[in-house]
Design a protein around this motif. Structure first.
Motif, PDB file in Angstrom:
ATOM      1  N   UNK A  28       0.847  -1.186   0.000  1.00 60.25           N
ATOM      2  CA  UNK A  28       0.000   0.000   0.000  1.00 60.25           C
ATOM      3  C   UNK A  28       0.884   1.238   0.000  1.00 60.25           C
ATOM      4  N   UNK A  29       0.534   2.206  -0.841  1.00 58.49           N
ATOM      5  CA  UNK A  29       1.298   3.444  -0.963  1.00 58.49           C
ATOM      6  C   UNK A  29       0.361   4.607  -0.638  1.00 58.49           C
ATOM      7  N   UNK A  30       0.680   5.317   0.437  1.00 59.61           N
ATOM      8  CA  UNK A  30      -0.090   6.497   0.823  1.00 59.61           C
ATOM      9  C   UNK A  30       0.725   7.731   0.485  1.00 59.61           C
ATOM     10  N   UNK A  40      -4.445   6.659  -1.607  1.00 57.26           N
ATOM     11  CA  UNK A  40      -3.975   5.357  -1.155  1.00 57.26           C
ATOM     12  C   UNK A  40      -4.200   4.353  -2.272  1.00 57.26           C
ATOM     13  N   UNK A  41      -3.139   3.654  -2.660  1.00 55.84           N
ATOM     14  CA  UNK A  41      -3.231   2.689  -3.748  1.00 55.84           C
ATOM     15  C   UNK A  41      -2.235   1.563  -3.487  1.00 55.84           C
ATOM     16  N   UNK A  42      -2.569   0.372  -3.931  1.00 56.70           N
ATOM     17  CA  UNK A  42      -1.636  -0.755  -3.843  1.00 56.70           C
ATOM     18  C   UNK A  42      -0.851  -0.822  -5.152  1.00 56.70           C
ATOM     19  N   UNK A  43       0.472  -0.978  -5.029  1.00 57.22           N
ATOM     20  CA  UNK A  43       1.338  -1.081  -6.207  1.00 57.22           C
ATOM     21  C   UNK A  43       2.283  -2.267  -6.063  1.00 57.22           C
ATOM     22  N   UNK A  44       2.712  -2.803  -7.198  1.00 57.35           N
ATOM     23  CA  UNK A  44       3.806  -3.770  -7.183  1.00 57.35           C
ATOM     24  C   UNK A  44       5.069  -3.049  -6.763  1.00 57.35           C
ATOM     25  N   UNK A  45       5.981  -3.803  -6.188  1.00 53.79           N
ATOM     26  CA  UNK A  45       7.222  -3.186  -5.725  1.00 53.79           C
ATOM     27  C   UNK A  45       8.328  -4.222  -5.714  1.00 53.79           C
ATOM     28  N   UNK A  66       3.954  11.739  -5.392  1.00 54.10           N
ATOM     29  CA  UNK A  66       5.307  11.323  -5.000  1.00 54.10           C
ATOM     30  C   UNK A  66       6.374  12.243  -5.583  1.00 54.10           C
ATOM     31  N   UNK A  67       6.060  12.897  -6.702  1.00 59.27           N
ATOM     32  CA  UNK A  67       7.048  13.740  -7.372  1.00 59.27           C
ATOM     33  C   UNK A  67       7.031  15.196  -6.903  1.00 59.27           C
ATOM     34  N   UNK A  68       6.004  15.582  -6.167  1.00 56.88           N
ATOM     35  CA  UNK A  68       5.878  16.986  -5.751  1.00 56.88           C
ATOM     36  C   UNK A  68       5.783  17.079  -4.234  1.00 56.88           C
ATOM     37  N   UNK A  69       5.748  18.301  -3.751  1.00 55.03           N
ATOM     38  CA  UNK A  69       5.531  18.520  -2.325  1.00 55.03           C
ATOM     39  C   UNK A  69       6.671  17.991  -1.474  1.00 55.03           C
ATOM     40  N   UNK A  70       6.328  17.246  -0.460  1.00 52.11           N
ATOM     41  CA  UNK A  70       7.328  16.780   0.509  1.00 52.11           C
ATOM     42  C   UNK A  70       8.171  15.619   0.003  1.00 52.11           C
ATOM     43  N   UNK A  71       7.737  15.002  -1.097  1.00 53.24           N
ATOM     44  CA  UNK A  71       8.432  13.811  -1.615  1.00 53.24           C
ATOM     45  C   UNK A  71       8.570  12.750  -0.533  1.00 53.24           C
ATOM     46  N   UNK A  72       7.470  12.520   0.157  1.00 56.13           N
ATOM     47  CA  UNK A  72       7.427  11.510   1.213  1.00 56.13           C
ATOM     48  C   UNK A  72       6.281  10.553   0.925  1.00 56.13           C
ATOM     49  N   UNK A  73       6.417   9.333   1.437  1.00 56.20           N
ATOM     50  CA  UNK A  73       5.367   8.329   1.283  1.00 56.20           C
ATOM     51  C   UNK A  73       5.310   7.485   2.539  1.00 56.20           C
ATOM     52  N   UNK A  74       4.147   6.934   2.793  1.00 55.88           N
ATOM     53  CA  UNK A  74       3.988   5.912   3.814  1.00 55.88           C
ATOM     54  C   UNK A  74       3.569   4.652   3.076  1.00 55.88           C
ATOM     55  N   UNK A  75       4.293   3.573   3.352  1.00 61.39           N
ATOM     56  CA  UNK A  75       4.028   2.276   2.740  1.00 61.39           C
ATOM     57  C   UNK A  75       3.535   1.332   3.821  1.00 61.39           C
ATOM     58  N   UNK A  76       2.690   0.379   3.432  1.00 63.89           N
ATOM     59  CA  UNK A  76       2.166  -0.576   4.417  1.00 63.89           C
ATOM     60  C   UNK A  76       1.829  -1.889   3.735  1.00 63.89           C
ATOM     61  N   UNK A  77       1.936  -2.955   4.514  1.00 67.93           N
ATOM     62  CA  UNK A  77       1.441  -4.247   4.068  1.00 67.93           C
ATOM     63  C   UNK A  77       0.019  -4.394   4.567  1.00 67.93           C
TER      64      UNK A  77
END
Length: 153
Positions: A28-30, A40-45, A66-77
């Motif tokens: 999961x990518x937030x 929030x979306x699930x992506x392959x990684x 992901x390309x703008x702003x804070x360039x931060x992400x929260x990932x989760x299983x």
């Protein structure tokens, strides 16, 4: 698993997080846009050289976020009884600029090579800054296993 089980130690949780990073297909990518609207979306990684590599279209909400702003992400299983949260910093790579080793690792794991897709895709390298892992409430007090990009002892 019950709440009476003995909590796992930090080393076991780290080992299990690394196993999930090697073996799971989806994460999961937030992210949020510059106005704070979440996505929030699930992506392959793929887990490659101590980072999570994702691929999505740069025009999708997640790609833009992901390309703008804070360039931060929260990932989760996905499992709510075996939680892994990864907060990380994002670097964006076009499909022409992505390191070949990262793109090949992604291709080997997923069977898909975004570099050759007809649509335009970009790669996003998420470098973990913080990792939390816990099984239910009994492990909440010791859930932090990485801070400031360093695994805790």
């Amino acid at each position: 698993m019950t709440t009476t089980e003995v909590p796992r130690d930090r080393e076991q949780r780290k080992r299990e997080v690394l196993e999930r990073l090697e073996n799971e297909m989806d994460i999961w990518v937030a992210s949020a846009d510059t106005g704070g609207v979440p996505c929030l979306v699930a992506l392959w990684f793929v887990w490659h050289q101590d980072a999570v590599w994702l691929a999505t279209r740069p025009t999708n909400p997640t790609g833009r976020n992901l390309a703008t702003g804070t360039r931060a992400a929260r990932l989760a299983f996905g499992d709510t009884r075996d939680v892994v949260l990864i907060d990380g910093d994002v670097e964006v790579h076009s499909r022409e600029e992505v390191p070949a080793a990262a793109a090949e690792a992604f291709h080997r794991k997923t069977g898909w090579d975004p570099r050759t897709d007809r649509a335009v895709y970009a790669y996003y390298r998420v470098s973990p800054r913080a990792v939390q892992s816990w099984h239910e409430v009994r492990e909440l007090p010791q859930r932090h296993i990485m801070r400031d990009g360093r695994w805790l002892d």
